[in-house]
Scaffold this active site. Structure first.
Site, PDB file in Angstrom:
ATOM      1  N   GLU A 158       0.860  -1.179   0.000  1.00 60.69           N
ATOM      2  CA  GLU A 158       0.000   0.000   0.000  1.00 60.69           C
ATOM      3  C   GLU A 158       0.900   1.234   0.000  1.00 60.69           C
ATOM      4  OE1 GLU A 158      -2.966  -0.137   3.123  1.00 60.69           O
ATOM      5  OE2 GLU A 158      -3.480  -2.168   2.554  1.00 60.69           O
ATOM      6  N   CYS A 266      -1.803  -6.640   6.771  1.00 58.44           N
ATOM      7  CA  CYS A 266      -1.142  -7.890   6.386  1.00 58.44           C
ATOM      8  C   CYS A 266      -0.241  -8.505   7.452  1.00 58.44           C
ATOM      9  CB  CYS A 266      -0.359  -7.667   5.095  1.00 58.44           C
ATOM     10  SG  CYS A 266      -1.452  -7.328   3.711  1.00 58.44           S
ATOM     11  N   LYS A 327       1.129   3.468   7.842  1.00 58.91           N
ATOM     12  CA  LYS A 327       2.378   3.884   7.208  1.00 58.91           C
ATOM     13  C   LYS A 327       2.050   5.037   6.264  1.00 58.91           C
ATOM     14  CE  LYS A 327       2.424   0.651   3.348  1.00 58.91           C
ATOM     15  NZ  LYS A 327       3.205  -0.313   2.612  1.00 58.91           N
TER      16      LYS A 327
END
Ligand SMILES: NC(=O)c1ccc[n+]([C@@H]2O[C@H](COP(=O)([O-])OP(=O)(O)OC[C@H]3O[C@@H](n4cnc5c(N)ncnc54)[C@H](O)[C@@H]3O)[C@@H](O)[C@H]2O)c1
Length: 445
Positions: A158, A266, A327
């Site tokens: 991502e 994830c 993030k």
């Protein structure tokens, strides 16, 4: 080629847009009717750099369409990509209900040969379950159409998902038969021109490769976070250690940044699911358990530094938070360290004034309106009236801020930095007290 993709989330939408971009006709199916409607109107439900333009361009060109009707999806594509979510079940294993629901629906509606491509991250053995589920649905209506099941795990990051899809480091294709391998090779040919990056392997190995990759990356992060805690207690600087070890080509500089713990959709769920898979076959995985344990501890580190400074009772305190997403370059807050921190601060009576360039809507969706969370329009606005600044996500715009303004705006000239963005000596010169991760040297004097 005609491609159907189930799931219009981070993976499905990026896969659909990129496959359409090179000329395929893609139909994206999502059971979330509201999401499908928004996509049809050209509204992109997630933030991913470059995605909106690509979706709009391909939709306009007639190569990318959206539906909530699974029957239409089955009819459309030779390739039936499954990119639905596989969230953790209560025991940590991957919840396959969405994957199997798609498999069932393919079996219920197919009238010609199909290649079912598993792109979701799924435990070893899932391709067999997908095959069984589709076969059972076919048999239930007396149909005998042929199909293949392929494991094609996705490795996109991502924040840079389009780049990763268009120029993949590798394309893993797990299948036991040549026919589907060759068809997938043809589908991926536009992304595989520079040199052959398609790695063909058996299905189970492909399924395991995805978990192995994420577990290895999570291990690197937890290892560095553990060492950061040690460095801090020994009066060493983990940033100097990082540069020192990264110079060894066997170690390398990638993915060895200490921080506030890993999050996202994830690593946390995949490490847990792999551990659970191992337990299911009677095998212990102490490394994986430690990776998770260290990460859970690391996600508390910023809060511990704050309470070590201010004491246990934080009522009446206000903290400026820079960064909510797990993030930079995404709006994804799944398992984000910022959530752990905010919830710990709230539990001790503190208020949070947060700024994130993209994740404010997501924070609003998760937490709703609450008096102890103010979502600000700029990093500067978050500082107004705050006691101290906490940096949680390393967005570029936080890397070189106006320190004088920070010092003059905060009640206490104090920064807790969960990403080691700043130079401890420079901040000391600026009259700012600086708490970072693993930088024992910063507090040595
Ligand atoms: N997000 C990432 O960076 C990333 C990277 C690599 C792999 N993966 C894996 O890819 C998979 C998808 O992840 P994501 O982040 O895109 O998930 P997501 O939650 O963003 O999207 C999943 C979508 O699937 C839809 N869906 C659920 N059941 C459906 C059904 N029966 N038919 C059609 N649509 C259905 C949901 O409505 C949702 O829109 C997961 O297994 C994940 O582990 C994710």
């Amino acid at each position: 080629m005609n491609v159907t993709i189930y799931g219009s989330g981070y993976v499905g939408l990026v896969t659909g847009a990129c496959l359409a971009q090179v000329g395929n006709h893609v139909l994206c199916v999502d059971i979330d009717q509201a999401k499908t409607e928004r996509l049809r109107r050209g509204q992109i439900p997630i933030f991913e750099p470059g995605l909106e333009d690509m979706v709009l361009e391909n939709a306009k060109a007639g190569r990318l369409a959206f539906t909530a009707d699974p029957a239409e999806g089955v009819e459309h594509g030779l390739f039936q990509f499954i990119a639905v979510g596989t969230p953790p079940d209560e025991d940590g294993s991957a919840d396959l209900q969405h994957v199997l629901a798609v498999a069932r629906s393919i079996g219920e509606h197919m009238h010609s040969y199909k290649i079912i491509v598993d792109k979701s991250t799924v435990p070893v053995g899932t391709a067999d379950r997908v095959r069984e589920t589709a076969s059972t649905a076919l048999a239930a209506r007396g149909a005998t159409e042929d199909f293949d099941v392929v494991s094609n795990p996705e490795f996109l990051k991502e924040g840079d998902a389009i780049g990763d899809f268009m120029r993949p480091a590798r394309i893993i294709v797990g299948t036991d038969n040549e026919r589907s391998a060759e068809l997938l090779r043809a589908l991926y040919a536009p992304f595989n021109r520079n040199h052959d990056r398609l790695i063909h392997m058996d299905v189970r190995s492909a399924e395991l490769t995805k978990y192995a990759a994420n577990a290895m990356l999570a291990t690197k992060i937890s290892f560095m976070n553990e060492l950061a805690g040690l460095a801090e207690r020994l009066g060493a600087d983990i940033e100097q250690v990082r540069v020192g070890i990264g110079s060894d080509p066997r170690i390398g500089y990638h993915f060895i940044y200490p921080g506030a713990g890993y999050g996202g959709s994830c690593f946390p769920k995949d490490v847990k699911a792999l551990e659970r898979t191992a337990r299911g076959v009677g095998y212990s995985t102490p490394v994986l358990s430690a990776v998770e344990e260290v990460n859970a501890r690391q996600k508390q580190v910023l809060f511990e530094k704050i309470s070590a400074h201010y004491g246990d009772d934080l009522s009446g305190r206000r903290f400026a938070l820079w960064g909510l997403a797990f993030k930079p370059n995404t709006d994804d807050m799944r398992e984000a360290p910022a959530r752990t921190l905010m919830e710990a601060l709230w539990a001790k009576g503190a208020q949070v004034q947060a700024f994130d360039p993209e994740a404010a809507d997501e924070a609003r969706r998760i937490y709703g309106d609450r008096p102890d969370l103010v979502l600000c329009d700029s990093p500067e606005a978050a500082l107004e009236g705050a006691d101290a600044l906490v940096v949680v996500t390393e967005w570029n715009q936080f890397r070189s801020p106006d320190f004088e303004r920070i010092r003059n705006t905060l009640k206490d000239p104090l920064i807790f930095d969960g990403r080691n963005l700043y130079d401890p000596d420079f901040l000391t010169q600026q009259g700012i007290t600086y708490y970072a991760i693993g930088r024992g040297i910063a507090s040595r004097d």
